[in-house]
Design an enzyme around this catalytic site. Sequence first.
Site, PDB file in Angstrom:
ATOM      1  N   CYS A 106     -16.307  30.667 -14.431  1.00  0.00           N
ATOM      2  CA  CYS A 106     -15.627  29.409 -14.757  1.00  0.00           C
ATOM      3  C   CYS A 106     -16.660  28.367 -15.209  1.00  0.00           C
ATOM      4  O   CYS A 106     -17.701  28.200 -14.547  1.00  0.00           O
ATOM      5  CB  CYS A 106     -14.865  28.882 -13.547  1.00  0.00           C
ATOM      6  SG  CYS A 106     -14.099  27.279 -13.892  1.00  0.00           S
ATOM      7  N   HIS A 134     -19.385  34.073   0.190  1.00  0.00           N
ATOM      8  CA  HIS A 134     -18.442  33.946  -0.927  1.00  0.00           C
ATOM      9  C   HIS A 134     -19.201  34.231  -2.216  1.00  0.00           C
ATOM     10  O   HIS A 134     -20.325  33.769  -2.396  1.00  0.00           O
ATOM     11  CB  HIS A 134     -17.831  32.537  -0.958  1.00  0.00           C
ATOM     12  CG  HIS A 134     -16.694  32.444  -1.946  1.00  0.00           C
ATOM     13  ND1 HIS A 134     -16.924  32.238  -3.280  1.00  0.00           N
ATOM     14  CD2 HIS A 134     -15.350  32.569  -1.800  1.00  0.00           C
ATOM     15  CE1 HIS A 134     -15.750  32.218  -3.912  1.00  0.00           C
ATOM     16  NE2 HIS A 134     -14.780  32.425  -3.029  1.00  0.00           N
ATOM     17  N   GLU A 136     -19.104  33.018  -5.111  1.00  0.00           N
ATOM     18  CA  GLU A 136     -19.598  31.840  -5.838  1.00  0.00           C
ATOM     19  C   GLU A 136     -20.912  31.344  -5.227  1.00  0.00           C
ATOM     20  O   GLU A 136     -21.843  30.955  -5.949  1.00  0.00           O
ATOM     21  CB  GLU A 136     -18.553  30.715  -5.817  1.00  0.00           C
ATOM     22  CG  GLU A 136     -19.010  29.519  -6.637  1.00  0.00           C
ATOM     23  CD  GLU A 136     -18.062  28.334  -6.570  1.00  0.00           C
ATOM     24  OE1 GLU A 136     -16.824  28.546  -6.493  1.00  0.00           O
ATOM     25  OE2 GLU A 136     -18.549  27.191  -6.590  1.00  0.00           O
ATOM     26  N   THR A 175     -17.184  25.013  -5.487  1.00  0.00           N
ATOM     27  CA  THR A 175     -16.123  24.265  -6.192  1.00  0.00           C
ATOM     28  C   THR A 175     -14.787  24.256  -5.455  1.00  0.00           C
ATOM     29  O   THR A 175     -13.912  23.469  -5.796  1.00  0.00           O
ATOM     30  CB  THR A 175     -15.878  24.896  -7.573  1.00  0.00           C
ATOM     31  OG1 THR A 175     -15.550  26.272  -7.382  1.00  0.00           O
ATOM     32  CG2 THR A 175     -17.070  24.759  -8.483  1.00  0.00           C
ATOM     33  N   CYS A 205     -13.771  21.264  -7.822  1.00  0.00           N
ATOM     34  CA  CYS A 205     -13.159  21.200  -9.149  1.00  0.00           C
ATOM     35  C   CYS A 205     -11.811  20.489  -9.114  1.00  0.00           C
ATOM     36  O   CYS A 205     -11.202  20.306  -8.062  1.00  0.00           O
ATOM     37  CB  CYS A 205     -13.011  22.603  -9.718  1.00  0.00           C
ATOM     38  SG  CYS A 205     -11.672  23.529  -8.982  1.00  0.00           S
ATOM     39  N   ASN A 235      -9.992  28.836  -2.144  1.00  0.00           N
ATOM     40  CA  ASN A 235      -9.138  27.642  -2.300  1.00  0.00           C
ATOM     41  C   ASN A 235      -7.778  27.826  -1.637  1.00  0.00           C
ATOM     42  O   ASN A 235      -7.173  26.861  -1.178  1.00  0.00           O
ATOM     43  CB  ASN A 235      -9.065  27.210  -3.771  1.00  0.00           C
ATOM     44  CG  ASN A 235      -8.135  28.050  -4.570  1.00  0.00           C
ATOM     45  OD1 ASN A 235      -6.938  27.823  -4.557  1.00  0.00           O
ATOM     46  ND2 ASN A 235      -8.657  29.054  -5.262  1.00  0.00           N
ATOM     47  N   SER A 278      -5.756  31.247  -7.767  1.00  0.00           N
ATOM     48  CA  SER A 278      -5.806  32.601  -8.338  1.00  0.00           C
ATOM     49  C   SER A 278      -4.482  33.347  -8.176  1.00  0.00           C
ATOM     50  O   SER A 278      -4.398  34.530  -8.478  1.00  0.00           O
ATOM     51  CB  SER A 278      -6.951  33.394  -7.698  1.00  0.00           C
ATOM     52  OG  SER A 278      -6.970  33.198  -6.303  1.00  0.00           O
TER      53      SER A 278
HETATM   54  S1  SF4 Z   1     -10.679  27.007  -8.862  1.00  0.00           S
HETATM   55 FE1  SF4 Z   1     -11.842  25.501 -10.044  1.00  0.00          FE
HETATM   56  S2  SF4 Z   1     -13.909  26.359 -10.213  1.00  0.00           S
HETATM   57 FE2  SF4 Z   1     -12.540  28.026  -9.563  1.00  0.00          FE
HETATM   58  S3  SF4 Z   1     -11.919  29.015 -11.464  1.00  0.00           S
HETATM   59 FE3  SF4 Z   1     -10.388  27.457 -11.030  1.00  0.00          FE
HETATM   60  S4  SF4 Z   1     -11.075  25.614 -12.149  1.00  0.00           S
HETATM   61 FE4  SF4 Z   1     -12.797  27.020 -12.022  1.00  0.00          FE
END
Ligand code: SF4
Length: 324
Positions: A106, A134, A136, A175, A205, A235, A278
């Site tokens: 991303c 994680h 990321e 993020t 983000c 998230n 997601s």
């Molecule tokens: S959650 Fe935020 S950082 Fe992760 S892919 Fe989506 S926009 Fe990008």
Amino acid sequence: MAANPQKPVLKVLLCSPRGFCAGVVRAIESVERALAIYGAPVYVRHEIVHNRYVVESLKAKGAIFVEDLAEIPDSGAPVIFSAHGVPRAIPEEATRRQLLAFDATCPLVTKVHREAEIHFRREREIVLIGHAGHPEVIGTMGQLPAGSITLVQTIDDAKTFTPRDECKLAYVTQTTLSVEDTAAMVEVLKRRFPQIVGPHKEDICYATTNRQEAVKRVAPVVDALIVVGAPNSSNSQRLKEVAERAGCPRAFLVQRAADIEWQALDAVATLGVTAGASAPEVLVEEVLGALAERYALDIETVSAAEEGMFFPLPRPLREEQAAE
Ligand code: SF4
């Protein structure tokens, strides 16, 4: 929606925005685009996004998911790096092996990588606020030599962290964290180290922020909240936590309708529904469909923000598209 007298009424507060963010859409489209251009198989390093339904759908189209580039034969098939980002060593290995690699990291994660690099070049020690393990976090820490970045996961970590030189210190964040938890950790670091340098605009983000904001609005007025998302989706997990902290008595993370614990909804009159970044909307529809089989739904959308974010595909895939 009109109430059906045959069934108990369930008020549903549907959070908006929810589900797919621009980074997830871009990552999934990158795999689909590569399949269309090069044919199957297309290798994907790690789950392209943390959602089993998405992964299984892409597998059915010819994607092969691997955790290690060593699993990919030298057959000329492309490989795509997932939305979470990868340590620098991965594209380097791909280049060494002359693999046809596309990076679906991303752009908002890449932005954090670039921030970390700038701090490193300015000889600052870097604190990364995030969760160990994680992908990321592994990817961000892997942008720089070992020891350049220290991971801070909790307020206690922030309170006890000892820098080499507090005048040369910076922080970046994952993020997809809880906005409030992160703000609390940043506050501790800033109080202890007033010279610490941070991002101009926070690293959490827009999609994470907006989905948490919508959940905060519904949490105080619902009896329970369902988050559609995967257990390994950062998230999505944060949405569940944010709901509980904002006053929602119970929050459940479900991957699909089959995961709903119906007994837990027995005394629920008002239910919040959201989805992690997601999780595809088709799974939210599946959950609403399952609810509609048992209840007469009265659905109201609670909107916290409008989103129009769009990220173009990785350049080589874009150019192939344009050349067709
Ligand atoms: S959650 Fe935020 S950082 Fe992760 S892919 Fe989506 S926009 Fe990008």
